[in-house]
Design a protein around this motif. Structure first.
Motif, PDB file in Angstrom:
ATOM      1  N   LEU A 200       6.231  35.259 -31.252  1.00 29.28           N
ATOM      2  CA  LEU A 200       6.019  33.891 -30.781  1.00 29.28           C
ATOM      3  C   LEU A 200       5.912  32.907 -31.945  1.00 29.28           C
ATOM      4  CD1 LEU A 200       3.487  34.471 -27.845  1.00 29.28           C
ATOM      5  CD2 LEU A 200       5.911  33.887 -27.677  1.00 29.28           C
ATOM      6  N   LYS A 201       5.285  33.327 -33.022  1.00 32.60           N
ATOM      7  CA  LYS A 201       5.173  32.452 -34.196  1.00 32.60           C
ATOM      8  C   LYS A 201       6.550  32.162 -34.791  1.00 32.60           C
ATOM      9  CE  LYS A 201       0.463  33.449 -35.758  1.00 32.60           C
ATOM     10  NZ  LYS A 201      -0.384  33.984 -36.854  1.00 32.60           N
ATOM     11  N   LYS A 202       7.393  33.178 -34.852  1.00 37.02           N
ATOM     12  CA  LYS A 202       8.744  32.982 -35.381  1.00 37.02           C
ATOM     13  C   LYS A 202       9.552  32.061 -34.476  1.00 37.02           C
ATOM     14  CE  LYS A 202       9.139  37.352 -37.922  1.00 37.02           C
ATOM     15  NZ  LYS A 202       9.873  38.650 -38.022  1.00 37.02           N
ATOM     16  N   ALA A 203       9.446  32.267 -33.161  1.00 39.26           N
ATOM     17  CA  ALA A 203      10.168  31.419 -32.214  1.00 39.26           C
ATOM     18  C   ALA A 203       9.669  29.979 -32.287  1.00 39.26           C
ATOM     19  CB  ALA A 203      10.002  31.968 -30.797  1.00 39.26           C
ATOM     20  N   ASN A 204       8.361  29.819 -32.460  1.00 37.07           N
ATOM     21  CA  ASN A 204       7.778  28.487 -32.569  1.00 37.07           C
ATOM     22  C   ASN A 204       8.301  27.764 -33.807  1.00 37.07           C
ATOM     23  OD1 ASN A 204       5.458  26.595 -33.631  1.00 37.07           O
ATOM     24  ND2 ASN A 204       5.050  26.867 -31.455  1.00 37.07           N
ATOM     25  N   LYS A 205       8.336  28.481 -34.911  1.00 38.27           N
ATOM     26  CA  LYS A 205       8.816  27.892 -36.165  1.00 38.27           C
ATOM     27  C   LYS A 205      10.291  27.517 -36.073  1.00 38.27           C
ATOM     28  CE  LYS A 205       8.847  28.789 -41.147  1.00 38.27           C
ATOM     29  NZ  LYS A 205       8.512  29.782 -42.214  1.00 38.27           N
ATOM     30  N   LYS A 206      11.083  28.350 -35.402  1.00 38.69           N
ATOM     31  CA  LYS A 206      12.513  28.081 -35.260  1.00 38.69           C
ATOM     32  C   LYS A 206      12.754  26.846 -34.402  1.00 38.69           C
ATOM     33  CE  LYS A 206      16.841  30.196 -33.701  1.00 38.69           C
ATOM     34  NZ  LYS A 206      17.469  31.417 -33.109  1.00 38.69           N
ATOM     35  N   LYS A 207      12.034  26.738 -33.286  1.00 40.04           N
ATOM     36  CA  LYS A 207      12.214  25.577 -32.410  1.00 40.04           C
ATOM     37  C   LYS A 207      11.733  24.300 -33.088  1.00 40.04           C
ATOM     38  CE  LYS A 207      12.392  27.613 -27.837  1.00 40.04           C
ATOM     39  NZ  LYS A 207      12.055  27.414 -26.414  1.00 40.04           N
ATOM     40  N   LYS A 208      10.673  24.412 -33.840  1.00 37.17           N
ATOM     41  CA  LYS A 208      10.173  23.251 -34.574  1.00 37.17           C
ATOM     42  C   LYS A 208      11.226  22.754 -35.562  1.00 37.17           C
ATOM     43  CE  LYS A 208       6.451  21.888 -37.742  1.00 37.17           C
ATOM     44  NZ  LYS A 208       5.245  22.367 -38.474  1.00 37.17           N
ATOM     45  N   SER A 209      11.889  23.681 -36.232  1.00 38.01           N
ATOM     46  CA  SER A 209      12.939  23.317 -37.177  1.00 38.01           C
ATOM     47  C   SER A 209      14.119  22.662 -36.463  1.00 38.01           C
ATOM     48  CB  SER A 209      13.403  24.562 -37.940  1.00 38.01           C
ATOM     49  OG  SER A 209      14.452  24.258 -38.823  1.00 38.01           O
ATOM     50  N   GLN A 210      14.454  23.171 -35.276  1.00 40.98           N
ATOM     51  CA  GLN A 210      15.562  22.599 -34.509  1.00 40.98           C
ATOM     52  C   GLN A 210      15.260  21.163 -34.078  1.00 40.98           C
ATOM     53  OE1 GLN A 210      15.902  25.496 -31.359  1.00 40.98           O
ATOM     54  NE2 GLN A 210      17.533  26.628 -32.405  1.00 40.98           N
ATOM     55  N   LEU A 211      14.024  20.923 -33.632  1.00 37.67           N
ATOM     56  CA  LEU A 211      13.666  19.574 -33.192  1.00 37.67           C
ATOM     57  C   LEU A 211      13.630  18.604 -34.369  1.00 37.67           C
ATOM     58  CD1 LEU A 211      10.893  20.062 -30.479  1.00 37.67           C
ATOM     59  CD2 LEU A 211      13.365  19.933 -30.227  1.00 37.67           C
ATOM     60  N   LYS A 212      13.096  19.053 -35.483  1.00 34.30           N
ATOM     61  CA  LYS A 212      13.061  18.178 -36.658  1.00 34.30           C
ATOM     62  C   LYS A 212      14.467  17.859 -37.142  1.00 34.30           C
ATOM     63  CE  LYS A 212       8.497  19.057 -38.627  1.00 34.30           C
ATOM     64  NZ  LYS A 212       7.748  19.466 -39.838  1.00 34.30           N
ATOM     65  N   ASP A 213      15.373  18.816 -36.961  1.00 33.19           N
ATOM     66  CA  ASP A 213      16.752  18.607 -37.391  1.00 33.19           C
ATOM     67  C   ASP A 213      17.422  17.497 -36.584  1.00 33.19           C
ATOM     68  OD1 ASP A 213      19.029  19.497 -39.053  1.00 33.19           O
ATOM     69  OD2 ASP A 213      19.913  20.038 -37.129  1.00 33.19           O
ATOM     70  N   LEU A 214      16.972  17.301 -35.342  1.00 28.34           N
ATOM     71  CA  LEU A 214      17.560  16.254 -34.507  1.00 28.34           C
ATOM     72  C   LEU A 214      17.230  14.858 -35.023  1.00 28.34           C
ATOM     73  CD1 LEU A 214      16.833  17.640 -30.910  1.00 28.34           C
ATOM     74  CD2 LEU A 214      18.951  17.813 -32.228  1.00 28.34           C
ATOM     75  N   THR A 215      16.155  14.742 -35.779  1.00 29.00           N
ATOM     76  CA  THR A 215      15.739  13.431 -36.284  1.00 29.00           C
ATOM     77  C   THR A 215      16.313  13.123 -37.656  1.00 29.00           C
ATOM     78  OG1 THR A 215      13.730  14.332 -37.329  1.00 29.00           O
ATOM     79  CG2 THR A 215      13.574  13.658 -35.020  1.00 29.00           C
ATOM     80  N   ARG A 216      16.956  14.105 -38.290  1.00 30.82           N
ATOM     81  CA  ARG A 216      17.484  13.890 -39.639  1.00 30.82           C
ATOM     82  C   ARG A 216      18.877  13.280 -39.576  1.00 30.82           C
ATOM     83  NH1 ARG A 216      15.475  19.410 -40.432  1.00 30.82           N
ATOM     84  NH2 ARG A 216      13.452  19.318 -41.481  1.00 30.82           N
ATOM     85  N   PRO A 217      19.156  12.294 -40.420  1.00 31.81           N
ATOM     86  CA  PRO A 217      20.509  11.709 -40.457  1.00 31.81           C
ATOM     87  C   PRO A 217      21.505  12.690 -41.053  1.00 31.81           C
ATOM     88  CG  PRO A 217      19.157  10.800 -42.215  1.00 31.81           C
ATOM     89  CD  PRO A 217      18.243  11.646 -41.374  1.00 31.81           C
ATOM     90  N   ARG A 218      22.710  12.690 -40.516  1.00 24.62           N
ATOM     91  CA  ARG A 218      23.759  13.573 -41.020  1.00 24.62           C
ATOM     92  C   ARG A 218      25.024  12.773 -41.322  1.00 24.62           C
ATOM     93  NH1 ARG A 218      23.795  19.075 -37.302  1.00 24.62           N
ATOM     94  NH2 ARG A 218      21.788  19.906 -37.982  1.00 24.62           N
ATOM     95  N   ARG A 219      25.823  13.331 -42.173  1.00 29.11           N
ATOM     96  CA  ARG A 219      27.098  12.694 -42.501  1.00 29.11           C
ATOM     97  C   ARG A 219      28.128  13.063 -41.433  1.00 29.11           C
ATOM     98  NH1 ARG A 219      27.438  13.941 -49.031  1.00 29.11           N
ATOM     99  NH2 ARG A 219      25.570  12.753 -49.620  1.00 29.11           N
ATOM    100  N   CYS A 220      27.908  12.526 -40.285  1.00 32.02           N
ATOM    101  CA  CYS A 220      28.771  12.848 -39.153  1.00 32.02           C
ATOM    102  C   CYS A 220      28.909  11.602 -38.292  1.00 32.02           C
ATOM    103  CB  CYS A 220      28.181  13.997 -38.342  1.00 32.02           C
ATOM    104  SG  CYS A 220      29.135  14.422 -36.873  1.00 32.02           S
ATOM    105  N   LEU A 221      30.136  11.305 -37.873  1.00 32.63           N
ATOM    106  CA  LEU A 221      30.370  10.102 -37.086  1.00 32.63           C
ATOM    107  C   LEU A 221      29.713  10.194 -35.710  1.00 32.63           C
ATOM    108  CD1 LEU A 221      34.131   9.448 -37.937  1.00 32.63           C
ATOM    109  CD2 LEU A 221      32.114   8.318 -38.893  1.00 32.63           C
ATOM    110  N   LYS A 222      29.535  11.415 -35.220  1.00 34.82           N
ATOM    111  CA  LYS A 222      28.964  11.584 -33.891  1.00 34.82           C
ATOM    112  C   LYS A 222      27.460  11.360 -33.879  1.00 34.82           C
ATOM    113  CE  LYS A 222      32.446  14.891 -32.249  1.00 34.82           C
ATOM    114  NZ  LYS A 222      32.664  16.250 -31.676  1.00 34.82           N
TER     115      LYS A 222
END
Length: 288
Positions: A200-222
């Motif tokens: 559960l700790k590993k899954a929690n850490k992975k999902k947290k990383s995924q959500l934080k990634d949604l807020t980061r700007p990327r070099r992508c037109l989309k």
């Protein structure tokens, strides 16, 4: 919540008494004085009450988040569905209660640095002097003719700021060196439970990383800049995961609590298109 407050106050007293019995001064002179000073003898088989104090604190945190999340979800459902939120009003008295909720959390975060003890102890001590700490007001649409009113937009901003303040409260609850050491030497009641906690700790850490990634700007037109509503939705998901992580930090977690953690995390996910999906319905935390 009143029950948890009473349990916390009782366990705080027991924890401080237990510490006074186990206390050993560092200097030689203080040790001599400590030996000669009469003190209560520790009963045989005395159990450290701190884990019970921590359980009461964690239960209070979980219930507070469910109440805060329910208020926000309920408000958005009743005032944001038709897109006419700017024309609506809310009781100013309720808004002031949420502002007080924020002030108490801010004050706790600032004062905690100067308090002695671990987070559950500091919380229980401050709760005795400030009963409304972590007590979430209830949003009510009923308007009394005598009540002053504010716009629903202003109320929404206050509610969102309350959520951000609660996240700051959670972030300030960091693992101490004692907890890290305890985690290394403490074994769970069974190997199966130990494996589940790690998973559960590993899954929690992975999902947290995924959500934080949604807020980061990327070099992508989309990838376009997130709207404020989308940013707050991601914050709600991060708080869900943060609360689950705090439960998993406890030295003793019941099977029901582990099931709650698993169910809570399953309600937050990122789909294949990179959008967060979250079920905001309440999921009440099992205190035992």
């Amino acid at each position: 919540m009143v029950y948890l407050h009473r349990v916390g106050a009782q366990k705080l007293t027991e924890t401080e008494s237990f510490r006074s019995i186990k206390y050993q001064p560092r200097s030689m002179s203080d040790r001599i004085v400590h030996k000669l000073t009469p003190k209560p003898s520790a009963p045989i088989g005395l159990r450290d009450p701190y884990p019970d104090l921590e359980r009461a604190y964690v239960a209070q945190v979980c219930l507070t988040w469910e109440a805060l999340n329910w208020n926000y979800t309920s408000f958005r459902r009743h005032n944001g569905g038709d897109g006419n939120i700017a024309a609506r009003c809310c009781p100013a008295r309720v808004a002031q209660e949420f502002q007080q909720f924020q002030v108490l959390l801010h004050r706790f975060i600032e004062n905690e640095l100067y308090e002695y003890g671990r987070r559950p102890e500091v919380y229980a001590r401050m709760k005795n002097s400030t009963p409304k700490l972590l007590l979430v007001p209830e949003f009510r649409e009923e308007e009394d003719e005598k009540d002053d009113l504010i716009s629903a937009v202003q109320f929404l901003l206050i509610l969102e700021e309350s959520i951000r303040t609660f996240m700051n409260f959670l972030r300030a609850d960091k693992r101490s060196h004692y907890e890290m050491f305890r985690e290394m030497v403490k074994r769970r009641s069974s190997a199966v439970q130990q494996t589940l906690v790690i998973t559960l700790k590993k899954a929690n850490k992975k999902k947290k990383s995924q959500l934080k990634d949604l807020t980061r700007p990327r070099r992508c037109l989309k990838r376009t800049k997130l709207r404020e509503e989308e940013e707050l939705s991601i914050l709600l998901g991060l708080i869900d995961l943060k609360v689950v992580a705090r439960v998993l930090r406890m030295p003793e977690v019941t099977d029901q609590q582990l099931h709650w953690c698993e169910e809570k995390m399953n309600r937050v996910r990122v789909d294949q298109e990179g959008r967060m999906q979250r079920d905001p319905s309440p999921l009440f935390y099992p205190a035992h």
